[in-house]
Design an enzyme around this catalytic site. Structure first.
Site, PDB file in Angstrom:
ATOM      1  N   LYS A  73      45.441  45.313  32.663  1.00 13.29           N
ATOM      2  CA  LYS A  73      44.324  45.851  31.877  1.00 13.29           C
ATOM      3  C   LYS A  73      44.801  46.904  30.880  1.00 13.29           C
ATOM      4  O   LYS A  73      45.469  47.863  31.255  1.00 13.29           O
ATOM      5  CB  LYS A  73      43.285  46.467  32.811  1.00 13.29           C
ATOM      6  CG  LYS A  73      42.109  47.131  32.082  1.00 13.29           C
ATOM      7  CD  LYS A  73      41.276  47.930  33.056  1.00 13.29           C
ATOM      8  CE  LYS A  73      40.166  48.697  32.364  1.00 13.29           C
ATOM      9  NZ  LYS A  73      40.650  49.702  31.388  1.00 13.29           N
ATOM     10  N   LEU A 108      38.776  49.328  37.445  1.00 16.74           N
ATOM     11  CA  LEU A 108      39.502  50.455  36.870  1.00 16.74           C
ATOM     12  C   LEU A 108      38.609  51.095  35.820  1.00 16.74           C
ATOM     13  O   LEU A 108      37.838  50.399  35.143  1.00 16.74           O
ATOM     14  CB  LEU A 108      40.815  49.989  36.235  1.00 16.74           C
ATOM     15  CG  LEU A 108      41.898  49.467  37.178  1.00 16.74           C
ATOM     16  CD1 LEU A 108      43.096  48.947  36.379  1.00 16.74           C
ATOM     17  CD2 LEU A 108      42.346  50.540  38.165  1.00 16.74           C
ATOM     18  N   ASP A 109      38.713  52.404  35.663  1.00 15.53           N
ATOM     19  CA  ASP A 109      37.923  53.093  34.653  1.00 15.53           C
ATOM     20  C   ASP A 109      38.237  52.569  33.258  1.00 15.53           C
ATOM     21  O   ASP A 109      39.297  51.985  33.013  1.00 15.53           O
ATOM     22  CB  ASP A 109      38.210  54.601  34.691  1.00 15.53           C
ATOM     23  CG  ASP A 109      37.761  55.243  35.990  1.00 15.53           C
ATOM     24  OD1 ASP A 109      36.864  54.689  36.642  1.00 15.53           O
ATOM     25  OD2 ASP A 109      38.322  56.301  36.348  1.00 15.53           O
ATOM     26  N   PHE A 110      37.330  52.853  32.342  1.00 12.37           N
ATOM     27  CA  PHE A 110      37.467  52.412  30.951  1.00 12.37           C
ATOM     28  C   PHE A 110      38.803  52.848  30.350  1.00 12.37           C
ATOM     29  O   PHE A 110      39.455  52.083  29.627  1.00 12.37           O
ATOM     30  CB  PHE A 110      36.301  52.981  30.135  1.00 12.37           C
ATOM     31  CG  PHE A 110      36.262  52.541  28.706  1.00 12.37           C
ATOM     32  CD1 PHE A 110      36.127  51.199  28.359  1.00 12.37           C
ATOM     33  CD2 PHE A 110      36.351  53.475  27.684  1.00 12.37           C
ATOM     34  CE1 PHE A 110      36.083  50.798  27.028  1.00 12.37           C
ATOM     35  CE2 PHE A 110      36.304  53.086  26.351  1.00 12.37           C
ATOM     36  CZ  PHE A 110      36.170  51.742  26.025  1.00 12.37           C
ATOM     37  N   THR A 112      41.521  53.738  32.119  1.00  6.89           N
ATOM     38  CA  THR A 112      42.639  53.512  33.041  1.00  6.89           C
ATOM     39  C   THR A 112      43.190  52.110  32.828  1.00  6.89           C
ATOM     40  O   THR A 112      42.435  51.153  32.676  1.00  6.89           O
ATOM     41  CB  THR A 112      42.182  53.669  34.508  1.00  6.89           C
ATOM     42  OG1 THR A 112      41.683  54.990  34.701  1.00  6.89           O
ATOM     43  CG2 THR A 112      43.344  53.427  35.458  1.00  6.89           C
TER      44      THR A 112
END
Length: 277
Positions: A73, A108-110, A112
């Site tokens: 990602k 996962l965070d935006f 991360t």
């Protein structure tokens, strides 16, 4: 198929994780034999089930495909399928499937980046995410601030956050000079922004965060941000073992993974070709 919980049957059909299916049931999107479903319902192989009015083809444990892929990602992608703000989703980069869907193992965070696992087996996704599985998640983080041994030890011992005590089970120095320093950290849960909040509890700020390992699955160095790779059968078996499950038997309808990297690196997306003819 004997009587089983409805959300388990829906997850096995590849419609989403158990938690996602529980939300779909609670939202009234599921019917069983023509009637709205309720949490706690159990169904058998003769049940007629619909999701948003669309008939669902039930699968038995023996017919599960059990595909697994790794996606690297990039920053600034969401882990939801749709976003009101129109931001790019991790699902936009994944290969298309027929009769099944990719289910994200956690989020996962935006901002991360790094390793995300996806599977077509909702039961596997549920097991991998469940706290009882006690699976390590390892992150590489760049931290800004004055870092002392006392602060590092405090995060190993445990810190009380808004949602309970959290801790790193391991912290390894990753090098760096000046105000920024790199560390590898390991957590055993997947709480929202847990890594960042642990550092913030010590007055420190994380300005880069990347997941590099989920249990026994590492982010391959050759996999660039924005690219994916489907795991070969032997690696899929290890993922099932990590979840405490038996891997599904061979299924001729499953495309044989080639173990190659696919997808365009994030830095090259949308780049116009300015080379002259």
């Amino acid at each position: 198929m004997s009587d089983e919980k409805l959300q388990k049957v829906l997850a096995r059909a590849g419609l989403g994780s158990r938690r996602e299916m529980e939300r779909a049931i609670a939202d009234g999107r599921i019917t069983v034999n023509g009637k709205p479903a309720s949490l706690g319902d159990r169904v058998d192989s003769d049940a007629r089930i619909t999701l948003d009015g669309r008939p669902i083809k039930l699968t038995t444990p023996d017919s599960v495909r059990g595909r697994v892929l790794i996606y690297n990602k990039p920053d600034n992608e969401i882990c939801s399928r749709k976003d009101p703000e129109g931001r790019r989703s991790v699902f936009d980069s994944l290969p298309r499937t027929r009769g099944e869907r990719w289910i994200s193992v956690g989020r996962l965070d935006f901002t991360t980046s790094g390793l995300l696992l996806f599977t077509t087996d909702g039961e596997l996704a549920n097991k991998l995410m469940h706290p009882s599985s006690v699976i390590e998640r390892e992150y590489l983080c760049r931290v800004m601030g004055q870092i002392t041994e006392d602060r590092l030890q405090a995060m190993i011992d445990g810190v009380m956050l808004d949602d309970g005590v959290a801790r790193f089970t391991d912290i390894v120095d990753g090098g760096g000079e000046g105000i920024n320093h790199w560390f590898y950290v390991v957590i055993m849960e997947g709480r929202n922004r847990e890594v960042r909040r642990l550092w913030e509890s010590q007055g420190l700020q994380v300005n880069r965060l990347k997941r590099v390992r989920y249990g026994n699955t590492f982010l391959p160095p050759k996999l660039k941000a924005g690219q994916w790779m489907e795991l070969p059968v032997d690696e899929v078996t290890k993922v099932y073992e990590m979840a405490g499950m038996a891997a599904p038997g061979k299924n001729k309808s499953v495309p044989k993974p080639d173990g190659k990297v696919h997808g365009k690196p994030a830095r090259n997306r949308g780049r116009r070709n300015t080379r002259k003819a």
